[in-house]
Each structure stands twice: as C-alpha cells, then as structure tokens.
Motif scaffolding. Structure first.
Motif, PDB file in Angstrom:
ATOM      1  N   GLY A  77      -7.878  -5.504   1.283  1.00 31.52           N
ATOM      2  CA  GLY A  77      -6.459  -5.793   1.468  1.00 31.52           C
ATOM      3  C   GLY A  77      -5.829  -4.997   2.600  1.00 31.52           C
ATOM      4  N   THR A  78      -6.330  -3.790   2.820  1.00 30.64           N
ATOM      5  CA  THR A  78      -5.736  -2.928   3.850  1.00 30.64           C
ATOM      6  C   THR A  78      -6.006  -3.485   5.249  1.00 30.64           C
ATOM      7  OG1 THR A  78      -5.979  -1.046   2.383  1.00 30.64           O
ATOM      8  CG2 THR A  78      -5.650  -0.557   4.714  1.00 30.64           C
ATOM      9  N   LEU A 118      -3.857  -6.411   5.753  1.00 29.12           N
ATOM     10  CA  LEU A 118      -2.494  -6.011   6.144  1.00 29.12           C
ATOM     11  C   LEU A 118      -2.443  -5.659   7.627  1.00 29.12           C
ATOM     12  CD1 LEU A 118      -1.289  -3.647   3.244  1.00 29.12           C
ATOM     13  CD2 LEU A 118      -0.151  -5.764   3.973  1.00 29.12           C
ATOM     14  N   ALA A 128      -0.412  -7.814  -2.719  1.00 31.30           N
ATOM     15  CA  ALA A 128      -1.649  -7.292  -3.320  1.00 31.30           C
ATOM     16  C   ALA A 128      -1.688  -7.451  -4.840  1.00 31.30           C
ATOM     17  CB  ALA A 128      -1.818  -5.813  -2.945  1.00 31.30           C
ATOM     18  N   HIS A 129      -0.491  -7.418  -5.480  1.00 31.32           N
ATOM     19  CA  HIS A 129      -0.451  -7.529  -6.949  1.00 31.32           C
ATOM     20  C   HIS A 129      -0.266  -8.962  -7.412  1.00 31.32           C
ATOM     21  CE1 HIS A 129       1.350  -3.176  -7.318  1.00 31.32           C
ATOM     22  NE2 HIS A 129       0.199  -3.214  -6.692  1.00 31.32           N
ATOM     23  N   LYS A 167      -7.901  -4.672  -9.265  1.00 31.07           N
ATOM     24  CA  LYS A 167      -6.815  -5.642  -9.268  1.00 31.07           C
ATOM     25  C   LYS A 167      -7.091  -6.750 -10.297  1.00 31.07           C
ATOM     26  CE  LYS A 167      -4.192  -3.982  -5.864  1.00 31.07           C
ATOM     27  NZ  LYS A 167      -4.794  -2.850  -5.174  1.00 31.07           N
TER      28      LYS A 167
HETATM   29  C1  LIG Z   1      -4.303  -2.325  -3.703  1.00 26.41           C
HETATM   30  C2  LIG Z   1      -3.150  -2.403  -2.792  1.00 26.41           C
HETATM   31  C3  LIG Z   1      -3.304  -2.453  -1.398  1.00 26.41           C
HETATM   32  C4  LIG Z   1      -4.629  -2.227  -0.716  1.00 26.41           C
HETATM   33  O1  LIG Z   1      -5.590  -3.162  -1.000  1.00 26.41           O
HETATM   34  P1  LIG Z   1      -7.149  -2.762  -0.824  1.00 26.41           P
HETATM   35  O2  LIG Z   1      -7.834  -4.073  -1.101  1.00 26.41           O
HETATM   36  O3  LIG Z   1      -7.451  -1.727  -1.858  1.00 26.41           O
HETATM   37  O4  LIG Z   1      -7.352  -2.290   0.554  1.00 26.41           O
HETATM   38  C5  LIG Z   1      -2.174  -2.602  -0.621  1.00 26.41           C
HETATM   39  N1  LIG Z   1      -0.954  -2.694  -1.169  1.00 26.41           N
HETATM   40  C6  LIG Z   1      -0.756  -2.631  -2.502  1.00 26.41           C
HETATM   41  C7  LIG Z   1       0.629  -2.761  -3.038  1.00 26.41           C
HETATM   42  C8  LIG Z   1      -1.842  -2.463  -3.357  1.00 26.41           C
HETATM   43  O5  LIG Z   1      -1.634  -2.354  -4.670  1.00 26.41           O
END
Ligand SMILES: *Cc1c(COP(=O)(O)O)cnc(C)c1O
Length: 389
Positions: free
Chosen positions: A78-79, A82, A175-176, A202
């Motif tokens: 997710g990072t 982003l 992400a959530h 997650k």
């Molecule tokens: C988990 C999370 C991320 C990062 O995602 P990864 O897949 O762990 O890199 C970013 N923002 C929020 C709000 C998250 O909970």
C-alpha cells in the motif's frame, strides 16, 4: 474518584480466564488452503512468477468488479501504491492529510520531499474535518489526501468542494476500506484515485500488497508505467519508474481470500455486534459505531475510554495484555507526534485538539475469523471488572 494509575493498583483476584492463546488485533484472515496451494502449483508449472502474470490480471479484474470501479492496478504494498499515486498526480509543496492515520500516509509524501500538513479530525467519525482542512491551506498546498479511517468514508462532497475551490488534487488513502462504500457508491470512485492496502493484518490480505483504484484511463496508464520502471513495451523506457509490481504468489493469496470475503465480513460483524451489546451499558466506555446503511467491513472494533472511566487507557491496555488480550492503541500519538514530523511542527498539537484527544482514548479490540467462541464475552467481562474498580 481516583483513577487507577498503575497495574499494582489493580487488585484483580483469581486466575485469568483460560485462553488457549492470545487474542490479537489484525490476525490474518486466510481463505481455503487447498485452493491457494492449487493456484500456487499452477503458477509454478507456468513459471510465470511476476511481471503482470495471469493471477495478478485476474485479481485486478475481480477487485475492480467488486469495488465497481474501472481500473485496479495491483501493487507490491500500500505504501508504494500511495507513493506512485502521489507522483502520478504530480503533487508537490504541501499536501493536507489527517495526523490521525497510519504513519505511511505521511511518509509516502515526505519520502518524495513533499510536506505533509496535518489537519484535525471530527471526533465523531475520526475522519478529516473539512473546516480544519480549510484552515491549513497555504499558497504551497497542491493536494488533499483523505483517509477512510476504519473503513468509514471520509466526507468526500465537502473535501471535493474545497479541492475544486482551491484548485487542489484530491485522492484517498483507502487502506482500511476494501469492501466499503459511501452513499451507495463503492470506495474507489472518489477523488482522482484511491489506494488500498492488502497487508497481512488488513481485512483482506495478499501477504503484502496494495492497489490503486481509479476511473481515469490516462491516470491508470501512467501508474501502470510507473509500477514497472517506466517500461512501455520491451526495451522501451519512457519514464523514470519504480518497481511496484505485485508478484503472482500474492495474487494467488488474494484470489483465494476474495472467495472467503463474505465469511470474514460475517465474522467481523458478529464480533462487532457482540462487543456493542456488551459494552453499551459499561459507564465510561463507548464503541465507535458504523452507519448501518453504508457498506463496511467491520474490521476495526474501536473502543473509546472516557475521562469518567476509573482506569487510564494505557493501564487498561496493560491489564488486558496481562490477560493475553492483545488489544492495541491505534495511531497514537498521531503522525505529528512521531519523527521527523514532531521536530518540524513542535506546536502541531495546538491545531489538533480532537486528534490528541481521540489518540489518547482509543483501544482497538481483537476481532476477525480467528477469535474463538466466547472470546468477545471474556473481553467484555474483563472490561466490566475494571469498570467497577
Ligand atoms: C496499512 C496502511 C497503510 C500502508 O499499507 P502497507 O500495505 O502496509 O504498505 C497506509 N495507510 C493506512 C491508513 C494503513 O492502515
């Protein structure tokens, strides 16, 4: 009433309840093992392990269909997703985000030398407060990243209005929010694009993974290019891209877990309802509720410890841990309280009173498919014991 200040002040008599193992927040939900291993077997036979393989393509199609959005671009986490979204939108200068979020929201900006500027949240929803966003706009602001915290949609209509008025880009850290919606529209359709995380902890996981959802064809093309070093066909690089590719074994996990998703939602909802029923009459404790008319994945059971509860939040967490209930603080002390941001903005808390208060009260309780029968009731019984100190 004197607040309990240390564990020693808590005289809890008798043996702790017999738990086989600790109860966790974010313990991975894992679908059918045979299906997963079957997919992995086929993948090994194909010898196609990465580089936009058939499993990644199938997962992208299925996720786009599930969230009812045109494009899903799968990523390694997710990072990175982003970071790629931020770069594809050409954000620079300052970008407004909540401080009450996982640190990656801020780091994805800082990593590219863009300054995250923290705006306060609405204490009812824990999401960005549009009025606070307005207060943080400067001539250097180029965008807003809303976070759909706990899977609840951020106030998109107001944020989009602010973005339009000030000529800012708007995107979401979702992400959530896999499986979630807002006003009858699935997440993925708000802002310029939205970013999912499929990290192991997650709601839905691909071991590690993530994706960007968007309805914008040109933006989707650009992000696919960035994900793969800027390769536009063999031997032809047209952009300084990075490596954000999801690998096939992760997509195999995703496809397997997608078939299990209704089971996960049902388990989460069952736990959430059981917690809610038990906690509703405990003075000083309140559970964050979700709008039942909206789709949510109920992944997060968010408890707030009020000022009138006899035990301090951190002591309550330590006491729960002593009973093998691994409840967690979440997003404490807020991004503004972590490095490097706390050095950049030593007085940030003055602008973030709701963030400070909520970050000091929240405990996320164990949930998910792995909770044994009766676990929620045991947690509630313990909370009652502390309520009566
Ligand atoms: C988990 C999370 C991320 C990062 O995602 P990864 O897949 O762990 O890199 C970013 N923002 C929020 C709000 C998250 O909970």
């Amino acid at each position: 009433m004197k607040k309990i200040q240390s564990l020693n002040d808590l005289a809890i008599n008798g043996a702790p309840p017999a738990f086989d193992e600790a109860l966790h927040v974010g313990r991975p939900n894992i679908g059918d093992r045979k299906d997963f291993l079957h997919r992995v077997g086929e993948m090994l036979d194909r010898r196609w392990l990465s580089n936009n393989g058939p499993l990644v393509q199938e997962l992208e199609e299925k996720i786009a269909a599930y969230q009812d959005v045109k494009h899903c671009i799968a990523m390694c986490n997710g990072t990175i997703a982003l970071e790629i979204a931020i770069r594809a939108l050409e954000l620079k200068g300052e970008v407004i985000i909540p401080s009450y979020t996982f640190i990656a929201t801020a780091h994805a900006l800082q990593w590219q030398e863009i300054t995250p500027v923290f705006a306060d949240i609405d204490p009812q929803t824990h999401n960005l407060d549009p009025a606070a966003v307005r207060r943080m706009i400067t001539p250097r602001t180029t965008g807003i990243i809303g976070v759909h915290l706990w899977g609840r949609g951020a106030p998109n209509a107001e944020l989009q209005t602010i973005a339009d008025e000030h000529n800012l880009k708007l995107m979401y850290d979702a992400a959530h929010a896999f499986g979630c919606g807002m006003g009858g529209t699935m997440i993925g359709n708000f802002g310029a694009c939205e970013v999912l995380s499929f990290h192991a902890t997650k709601f839905f996981n691909t071991f590690e993974g993530g994706a960007i959802l968007t309805n914008d064809d040109a933006l989707a093309d650009k992000m696919r290019l960035m994900r793969n070093f800027g390769f536009s066909g063999l031997d032809n690089v047209i952009y300084p891209g990075t490596n954000g590719k999801m690998v096939e074994v992760c997509a195999a996990m995703g496809l397997t877990n997608l078939e299990y998703i209704d089971t996960v939602i049902a388990a989460n909802l069952h736990n959430y309802n059981a917690y809610r029923e038990g906690i509703v009459d405990i003075p000083g404790l309140s559970l964050l509720t979700y709008d039942e008319s909206e789709r949510n994945n109920y992944q997060y059971v968010v408890l707030e410890v009020g000022d009138d509860f006899p035990v301090l939040r951190d002591i309550l967490i330590a006491a729960l841990h002593a009973e093998n209930i691994l409840a967690r603080k979440y997003f404490w002390p807020g991004c503004h309280g972590m490095k490097p941001y706390r050095d950049f903005y030593p007085h940030a808390r003055l602008m973030l009173p709701n963030t400070e208060r909520i970050a000091g009260r929240v405990i996320v309780l164990p949930s998910g498919t792995t909770l044994p029968n009766g676990a929620v009731e045991n947690v509630i019984d313990l909370l009652r014991v502390y309520a009566e100190q």
